[in-house]
Enzyme design. Structure first.
Site, short mmCIF file in Angstrom:
data_model
loop_
_atom_site.label_atom_id
_atom_site.label_comp_id
_atom_site.label_asym_id
_atom_site.label_seq_id
_atom_site.Cartn_x
_atom_site.Cartn_y
_atom_site.Cartn_z
N SER A 143 0.86 -1.18 0.00
CA SER A 143 0.00 0.00 0.00
C SER A 143 0.89 1.23 0.00
O SER A 143 2.10 1.13 0.28
CB SER A 143 -0.88 0.00 1.26
OG SER A 143 -1.56 1.23 1.45
N TYR A 156 -2.41 -1.29 10.17
CA TYR A 156 -2.40 -1.42 8.71
C TYR A 156 -1.02 -1.09 8.16
O TYR A 156 -0.47 -1.83 7.33
CB TYR A 156 -3.46 -0.50 8.11
CG TYR A 156 -3.73 -0.72 6.65
CD1 TYR A 156 -4.62 -1.71 6.24
CD2 TYR A 156 -3.13 0.05 5.68
CE1 TYR A 156 -4.89 -1.92 4.89
CE2 TYR A 156 -3.39 -0.15 4.33
CZ TYR A 156 -4.26 -1.12 3.95
OH TYR A 156 -4.52 -1.34 2.61
#
Length: 281
Positions: A143, A156
């Site tokens: 990401s 995350y």
């Protein structure tokens, strides 16, 4: 170094294929002639993806947290393959929104087991097939939050940084072979990940509901799943080791290089500016 063979028309494996980028990749590659093995824990979403595919497909309900089941899935794929496997997309992912102070360990463990360990399990399950063939690609979804640490996204970011480090290490181990390890760094993609996130409370103290936070995230996304799939497909075919997805991904990458400790102040100022995207859509 010569460009690797295109994956177009060749078999691929995609996890997290019930929605979002995974579904878009499956749809795109199937339309272009690839036999597709798709997996997800969401059985209904997986069936919906399969119904939209055009050619040969293997569908498997799979919880990527289960290392043994990942191995079984790899065995099923090996038996199913109509030709050598071109690429494995370890794409399944979830989100948690919380401050570090208020983090619930069970939520963080749930995320890490899917976003990081699921990638590790998938890599270890399918890497033997690729190494025996002597070619292919492991494509692991990190990401932009694997490039920069963001507030209220500690779990995350930790998982996505881990995916990046794991895949970078694997790439060096494979340097003398024709098997490739690729990281994908999507920016804001219009998917259901925010709506399916675990959120106990608004970490900013503004009292927003999960639906309100998801809507605000979606309002800032810059790339559709179909566009993301096209970028990822092109990047794999071009032999890239790292694929940035979306204009915001290039911004995050630049900030990580230019201002590695003060980037959030820059991002906050940029987010306060009026967006002009409506005029160009």
């Amino acid at each position: 170094m010569s460009r690797p063979r295109s994956i177009t028309g060749r078999p691929v494996v995609i996890t997290g294929a019930a929605s979002g980028i995974g579904r878009a990749l499956a749809t795109r590659l199937s339309r272009l002639g690839s036999p597709v093995a798709i997996a997800d824990v969401d059985e209904d979403g997986l069936k919906a993806t399969a119904s939209a595919l055009h050619g040969k497909v293997l569908t498997r309900v799979l919880d990527v947290r289960d290392a043994e089941d990942q191995l079984r899935f790899a065995g099923e794929v090996r038996d199913w393959l109509p030709a050598p496997l071109a690429a494995v997309f370890n794409n399944a992912g979830v989100a948690v929104t919380s401050s570090v102070l208020d983090a619930v360990p069970e939520d963080d463990d749930w995320l890490h087991d899917i976003n990081f360990r699921g990638v590790v399990h998938g890599t270890r399950a399918f890497l033997p097939i690729l190494t025996e063939q002597g070619e292919g690609a492991i494509v692991n979804t990190s990401s932009v939050f694997g490039l920069l640490g963001m507030p209220y996204q500690s779990a995350y970011c930790a998982a996505k940084f881990a995916v990046r480090g794991f895949t970078d290490s694997l790439r060096q181990e494979l340097a003398e072979s024709a098997v490739r390890a690729i990281t994908v760094h999507p920016g804001g993609i219009t998917t259901n990940i925010a709506r399916n996130a675990r959120v106990r409370r608004d970490p900013t103290g503004l009292g927003r509901s999960r639906e309100e936070m998801a809507a605000q995230f979606e309002a800032m996304t810059m790339t559709s799943p179909d566009k993301a799939a096209a970028i990822i497909h092109a990047g794999v075919d071009r032999g890239k080791a790292r694929i940035l997805v979306g204009p915001d991904a290039y911004l995050f990458d630049a900030l990580a290089r230019v201002t590695p400790t003060h980037y959030n102040a820059v991002l906050t100022r940029l987010m306060r500016r009026p967006r002009r995207t409506e005029a160009v859509r």
